[in-house]
Design a protein around this motif. Structure first.
Motif, mmCIF file in Angstrom:
data_model
loop_
_atom_site.group_PDB
_atom_site.id
_atom_site.type_symbol
_atom_site.label_atom_id
_atom_site.label_comp_id
_atom_site.label_asym_id
_atom_site.label_seq_id
_atom_site.Cartn_x
_atom_site.Cartn_y
_atom_site.Cartn_z
ATOM 1 N N TYR A 54 0.863 -1.171 0.169
ATOM 2 C CA TYR A 54 0.202 -0.057 -0.059
ATOM 3 C C TYR A 54 0.904 1.298 -0.108
ATOM 4 O O TYR A 54 1.800 1.261 0.679
ATOM 5 C CB TYR A 54 -0.820 0.060 1.210
ATOM 6 N N ARG A 55 0.568 2.081 -0.909
ATOM 7 C CA ARG A 55 1.230 3.393 -0.956
ATOM 8 C C ARG A 55 0.351 4.725 -0.318
ATOM 9 O O ARG A 55 -0.760 4.934 -0.776
ATOM 10 C CB ARG A 55 1.603 3.882 -2.395
ATOM 11 N N TYR A 56 0.724 5.514 0.686
ATOM 12 C CA TYR A 56 -0.101 6.232 1.263
ATOM 13 C C TYR A 56 0.229 7.566 0.698
ATOM 14 O O TYR A 56 1.429 8.007 0.800
ATOM 15 C CB TYR A 56 0.059 6.139 2.930
ATOM 16 N N TRP A 87 -1.473 7.715 10.854
ATOM 17 C CA TRP A 87 -2.111 6.848 9.968
ATOM 18 C C TRP A 87 -2.765 5.518 10.491
ATOM 19 O O TRP A 87 -2.070 5.180 11.321
ATOM 20 C CB TRP A 87 -1.302 6.330 8.753
ATOM 21 N N PRO A 89 -2.875 1.832 9.472
ATOM 22 C CA PRO A 89 -1.983 1.147 8.647
ATOM 23 C C PRO A 89 -2.772 -0.189 8.021
ATOM 24 O O PRO A 89 -2.692 -1.075 8.393
ATOM 25 C CB PRO A 89 -0.894 0.527 9.275
ATOM 26 N N ARG A 91 -5.836 -0.746 4.628
ATOM 27 C CA ARG A 91 -6.290 -0.532 3.089
ATOM 28 C C ARG A 91 -7.063 1.014 2.928
ATOM 29 O O ARG A 91 -7.067 1.451 1.863
ATOM 30 C CB ARG A 91 -6.895 -1.611 2.557
ATOM 31 N N GLY A 93 -6.349 3.469 4.929
ATOM 32 C CA GLY A 93 -5.459 4.656 5.207
ATOM 33 C C GLY A 93 -5.920 5.879 5.766
ATOM 34 O O GLY A 93 -5.597 7.003 5.375
ATOM 35 N N LYS A 94 -6.736 5.972 6.622
ATOM 36 C CA LYS A 94 -7.174 7.303 7.219
ATOM 37 C C LYS A 94 -6.151 7.817 8.119
ATOM 38 O O LYS A 94 -5.184 7.265 8.577
ATOM 39 C CB LYS A 94 -8.659 6.887 8.263
ATOM 40 N N SER A 95 -6.155 9.334 8.150
ATOM 41 C CA SER A 95 -4.914 9.827 8.628
ATOM 42 C C SER A 95 -5.403 10.978 9.458
ATOM 43 O O SER A 95 -6.469 11.696 9.273
ATOM 44 C CB SER A 95 -4.026 10.371 7.657
ATOM 45 N N ASP A 363 -2.705 2.506 -4.326
ATOM 46 C CA ASP A 363 -2.334 3.725 -3.826
ATOM 47 C C ASP A 363 -3.813 4.336 -2.847
ATOM 48 O O ASP A 363 -4.921 3.951 -2.932
ATOM 49 C CB ASP A 363 -2.727 5.132 -5.130
ATOM 50 N N VAL A 364 -3.267 4.608 -1.666
ATOM 51 C CA VAL A 364 -4.297 5.028 -0.850
ATOM 52 C C VAL A 364 -4.369 6.472 -0.392
ATOM 53 O O VAL A 364 -3.534 6.956 0.032
ATOM 54 C CB VAL A 364 -4.136 4.077 0.765
ATOM 55 N N SER A 366 -5.692 9.703 1.620
ATOM 56 C CA SER A 366 -6.335 9.560 2.929
ATOM 57 C C SER A 366 -7.185 10.870 3.018
ATOM 58 O O SER A 366 -7.199 11.832 2.281
ATOM 59 C CB SER A 366 -5.110 10.162 4.011
#
Length: 476
Positions: A54-56, A87, A89, A91, A93-95, A363-364, A366
């Protein structure tokens, strides 16, 4: 060399970042790896083969540091965009975004209990945050140049920091004061950290050196000059008797702290190596550098079981615990001297069928909850206050009945994202902008009031002096 020791080996490498790797960290469960990069992204890798990464996406500039919380349920990152992000961690990816520093942020570090987060910045400050309420607590100011790194001690009572002002400072978290200071006339430390038992600190120097200090007696115990360029990062093995370092000379070095010597030189990166860290069980370590690759190494020496380690270090988490034999490093300072039996490992020459890992990348993007600091030094409310339950550390939640906590979590997580907001996003942003402008106006009015008060005081003084002068003239 002891027959029980085996040489470390390169197991895998991960490709996915488009620029240099700046920071790496293992999830405490030793099943995931997080990496930060100059490409402005964080990536979350599974150590299980053939699993997606996963890319944040969220930071707007270079991501300089990344770290998992002790429970592994949060991921903190620092960036040159002057923000810190938390974040979840997974899928989605809430931040949550923290804004308080006025210059690029260089490092993040959780306390061992997960309650606090320390951030170090080029604004010359260290800031401490409460993770349960996601609130700014206080700042530490004594450095006179950029602060490159700040780390909690294992028991959370101390913080060590290093700066380009060529000092390493020890801070007391209770008094919020600097209690010790180590200076260097040659170079500055790029990175600093506590030993697992908390009695020593190690620094990675821009002057190519690695130094071990005993903070109980303020003595330099060991001084290694094994790299030909600046040392960028280091990591203690969880047992505390060895250390791995990363340098701009393109190598990793493993030092035996009990014997006081270099035992391994590892070559695998092309160009400078910026970061390295051991896993929590000590069985693996990972490194990243300018070649945008993440290398995963198996330690093979000094392996231990995580339960044994926790039992051994448990007493160090108590405030009044006395030193014990495992705290003691060699009693007299001694610089490293070249010895035989230094092993060089170049996996590019020895390992022809190395397993690479270029998994599919998701891609995630947020959504943000922002925490800022107002003029009084307190954290202002976030615009996404209603999503703060996503970031609550389970170990820090008050002792509500378990059914109540579970129900609240379900109530939030089951709702669609749009319905979790009481007002539309555009209106929220507009209101936030208005609040920022009102805050500026409030500060301006406050300054004007202060100036008016000063003017009134000066005018009053002038009138009093004029009256005294008039009385003197009348008498004469």
């Amino acid at each position: 060399m002891a027959s029980a020791r085996e040489d470390p080996i390169l197991e895998r490498y991960f490709k996915g970042h488009k620029a240099a790797i700046t920071s790496v960290d293992f999830n405490p469960n030793c099943k995931q790896l997080a990496t930060a990069s100059w490409d402005t992204f964080l990536m979350l890798w599974s150590l299980k083969p053939h699993t997606r990464a996963y890319r944040y996406v969220g930071h707007k500039d270079v991501v300089t540091s990344v770290q998992f919380s002790p429970q592994g349920n949060l991921l903190a990152s620092a960036s040159r965009d002057r923000t810190v992000r938390l974040w979840v961690p997974d899928r989605r990816g809430k931040s949550s975004e923290f804004k308080a520093h006025t210059a690029p942020v260089r490092s993040v570090d959780f306390s061992a209990d997960g309650q606090l987060l320390a951030t170090a910045s080029e604004d010359k400050s260290i800031k401490i945050w409460n993770m349960y309420r996601q609130r700014f607590l206080y700042s530490l100011y004594r450095h006179t140049h950029w602060v490159r790194c700040a780390k909690f001690s294992p028991d959370g009572r101390l913080i060590v920091s290093c700066s380009e002002d060529k000092t390493i400072k020890i801070w007391d978290t209770a008094s919020k004061q600097c209690v010790n200071n180590f200076s260097d006339s040659v170079g500055f430390a790029n990175f600093v950290d506590f030993s697992p038992n908390g009695t020593c600190i190690a620094s990675a120097g821009s002057d190519h050196t690695v130094k071990i200090w005993d903070i109980r007696v303020n003595k330099l115990l060991q001084h290694y000059q094994v790299h030909s360029c600046g040392v960028n990062c280091l990591s203690f093995h969880p047992l505390g008797n060895s250390l791995v370092t990363a340098s701009s000379d393109g190598t990793l070095k493993i030092l035996d702290l009990l014997e006081g010597r270099l035992i391994y030189t590892l070559q695998g990166h092309t160009g400078p190596v910026f970061t390295v860290t051991f896993s929590k069980d000590g069985e693996l370590f990972t490194s990243g550098g300018a070649d945008a690759q993440v290398l995963l190494w198996r330690t093979n020496f000094n392996q231990l079981h995580c339960k044994d380690l926790n039992k051994r270090n448990l007493k160090r988490l108590h405030f009044e615990s006395s030193p014990h034999l495992l705290d003691i490093y060699p009693r007299s300072p001694h610089p490293h001297q070249e010895k035989k039996e230094i092993i060089e490992i170049n996996p590019k020459l020895e390992v022809m069928d190395l397993q690479s890992s270029s998994p599919p990348v998701v891609d995630v993007f947020s959504f943000d909850s922002t925490t800022t600091m107002d003029s009084s030094g307190q954290a202002a409310p976030e615009k996404g206050e209603d999503i703060s339950s996503y970031f609550l550390n389970p170990s820090l939640i008050p002792d509500y009945p378990s059914t109540t906590v579970k129900k609240k979590a379900e109530d939030v997580s089951d709702l669609p994202f749009d319905s979790q907001r009481s007002v539309p996003l555009a209106v929220t942003d507009a209101l936030e902008h208005i609040m920022e402008q009102l805050n500026v106006l409030t500060q301006t009015v406050s300054i004007l009031e202060q100036r008016l008060t000063l003017t009134e005081d000066k005018l009053k003084g002038c009138l009093e002096n004029q009256q005294k002068l008039f009385n003197v003239i009348q008498r004469s």
